[in-house]
Design a protein around this motif. Structure first.
Motif, PDB file in Angstrom:
ATOM      1  N   UNK A   1     -11.035 -46.598  18.117  1.00  7.25           N
ATOM      2  CA  UNK A   1     -11.443 -47.637  19.061  1.00  7.25           C
ATOM      3  C   UNK A   1     -12.074 -46.988  20.290  1.00  7.25           C
ATOM      4  N   UNK A   2     -13.184 -47.553  20.723  1.00  5.38           N
ATOM      5  CA  UNK A   2     -13.842 -47.099  21.948  1.00  5.38           C
ATOM      6  C   UNK A   2     -13.867 -48.290  22.905  1.00  5.38           C
TER       7      UNK A   2
ATOM      8  N   UNK B   1      -7.854 -54.762  26.886  1.00  5.76           N
ATOM      9  CA  UNK B   1      -6.630 -54.733  26.082  1.00  5.76           C
ATOM     10  C   UNK B   1      -6.944 -54.155  24.706  1.00  5.76           C
ATOM     11  N   UNK B   2      -5.929 -53.571  24.104  1.00  2.00           N
ATOM     12  CA  UNK B   2      -6.074 -52.905  22.808  1.00  2.00           C
ATOM     13  C   UNK B   2      -5.040 -53.468  21.850  1.00  2.00           C
ATOM     14  N   UNK B   3      -5.419 -53.616  20.587  1.00  2.78           N
ATOM     15  CA  UNK B   3      -4.463 -54.047  19.574  1.00  2.78           C
ATOM     16  C   UNK B   3      -4.682 -53.245  18.298  1.00  2.78           C
TER      17      UNK B   3
ATOM     18  N   UNK C   1       4.262 -42.143   7.854  1.00  2.00           N
ATOM     19  CA  UNK C   1       3.308 -42.370   8.937  1.00  2.00           C
ATOM     20  C   UNK C   1       2.047 -43.065   8.459  1.00  2.00           C
ATOM     21  N   UNK C   2       1.464 -43.877   9.353  1.00  2.00           N
ATOM     22  CA  UNK C   2       0.120 -44.362   9.147  1.00  2.00           C
ATOM     23  C   UNK C   2      -0.876 -43.244   9.438  1.00  2.00           C
ATOM     24  N   UNK C   3      -2.161 -43.544   9.176  1.00  2.00           N
ATOM     25  CA  UNK C   3      -3.186 -42.517   9.318  1.00  2.00           C
ATOM     26  C   UNK C   3      -3.576 -42.284  10.780  1.00  2.00           C
ATOM     27  N   UNK C   4      -3.159 -43.165  11.662  1.00  3.94           N
ATOM     28  CA  UNK C   4      -3.442 -43.006  13.081  1.00  3.94           C
ATOM     29  C   UNK C   4      -4.643 -43.805  13.549  1.00  3.94           C
ATOM     30  N   UNK C   5      -4.612 -44.216  14.810  1.00  5.35           N
ATOM     31  CA  UNK C   5      -5.726 -44.885  15.484  1.00  5.35           C
ATOM     32  C   UNK C   5      -6.131 -44.018  16.665  1.00  5.35           C
ATOM     33  N   UNK C   6      -7.384 -43.572  16.653  1.00  5.01           N
ATOM     34  CA  UNK C   6      -7.885 -42.730  17.746  1.00  5.01           C
ATOM     35  C   UNK C   6      -8.423 -43.648  18.832  1.00  5.01           C
ATOM     36  N   UNK C   7      -7.831 -43.558  20.018  1.00  3.52           N
ATOM     37  CA  UNK C   7      -8.235 -44.425  21.126  1.00  3.52           C
ATOM     38  C   UNK C   7      -8.998 -43.624  22.174  1.00  3.52           C
TER      39      UNK C   7
ATOM     40  N   UNK D   1     -10.937 -44.252  25.874  1.00  3.41           N
ATOM     41  CA  UNK D   1     -11.084 -45.193  26.980  1.00  3.41           C
ATOM     42  C   UNK D   1     -12.141 -44.663  27.941  1.00  3.41           C
ATOM     43  N   UNK D   2     -13.207 -45.434  28.118  1.00  3.60           N
ATOM     44  CA  UNK D   2     -14.277 -45.044  29.038  1.00  3.60           C
ATOM     45  C   UNK D   2     -13.983 -45.585  30.430  1.00  3.60           C
ATOM     46  N   UNK D   3     -14.066 -44.742  31.460  1.00  3.66           N
ATOM     47  CA  UNK D   3     -13.781 -45.192  32.826  1.00  3.66           C
ATOM     48  C   UNK D   3     -14.798 -46.240  33.280  1.00  3.66           C
TER      49      UNK D   3
END
Lengths: 109, 111
Positions: free
Chosen positions: A11-12, A18-20, A99-105, A107-109
């Motif tokens: 997610x970018x 907000x993030x889900x 474990x799940x494979x992961x979500x890469x987050x 966040x742009x300022x």
């Protein structure tokens, strides 16, 4: 073996959004955990869920244990730059984590 | 209280070499675990231990051996390293019924 499907993979977002993210499983788990991993570090526990239907908050983080015991979601409200990292869901059964494979987050300022 | 520590932090091996990764925890946890983390695959359980003197296979045990001679230590051994074992290895400890606490990881490259 047990499989956990975590989405989205990445997610970018802009700071303040907000993030889900969520995880679904082919099997039932008795406990759902959400971890965050920062570069060069091991995963750190964010939230633990122990009962179906449970909704738990930790600051800006909210997580729920699905009623079917086969899914869970994590919400992050009003994201900030230090929220960047990889978020993992994990189901605990018989003393072992899957474990799940992961979500890469990002966040742009 | 250091939590979970791992040594070494980095290692480069040649194919066929052997090595041992050391994990130590000072939380008096009964359960200890070794995972490997590869891109896009999350963490996968290699071996685990439910108490001193016990070990059990996880999801991806082939090519690895473990020993738990002392409650606070859990060793992961590679007898003959292969390039497919290039990964980041994490140790964790816990009480079995709830959350696990992770070490900082060991980055292993096998050439």
């Amino acid at each position: 073996g047990q499989q956990l499907n975590q989405s989205p993979q990445s997610m970018f977002i802009q700071e303040g959004e907000d993030v889900s993210m969520n995880c679904t499983s082919s099997s039932i788990f008795n406990t759902w955990l959400w971890y965050k991993q920062e570069p060069g570090e091991g995963p750190v526990l964010l939230i633990a869920l122990y009962k179906a239907g449970e909704l738990t908050s930790n600051g800006r983080l909210t997580a729920q244990f699905g009623i079917t015991r086969k899914d869970s979601f994590l919400n992050i409200s009003a994201s900030i730059p230090s929220d960047v990292g990889i978020y993992f869901c994990a189901g605990l059964g018989y003393g072992k984590l899957t474990f799940g494979q992961g979500t890469i987050l990002t966040v742009h300022p | 209280n250091a939590g979970v520590t791992q040594t070494p932090k980095f290692r480069v091996l040649k194919t066929g070499q052997s090595m041992t990764l050391l994990c130590a925890q000072d939380m008096n946890h009964e359960y200890m675990y070794w995972y490997r983390q590869d891109p896009g695959m999350g963490l996968r359980l290699i071996h685990y231990s439910v108490g001193e003197g016990t070990t059990a296979k996880g999801e991806v045990p082939d090519g690895y051996n473990v020993s738990r001679l002392k409650k606070q230590n859990f060793l992961l051994g590679l007898e003959s390293a292969a390039p497919s074992q290039t990964s980041v290895y994490f140790c964790a400890s816990g009480q079995g019924g709830n959350e696990q606490f992770f070490g900082p990881g060991t980055r292993l490259t096998v050439l």
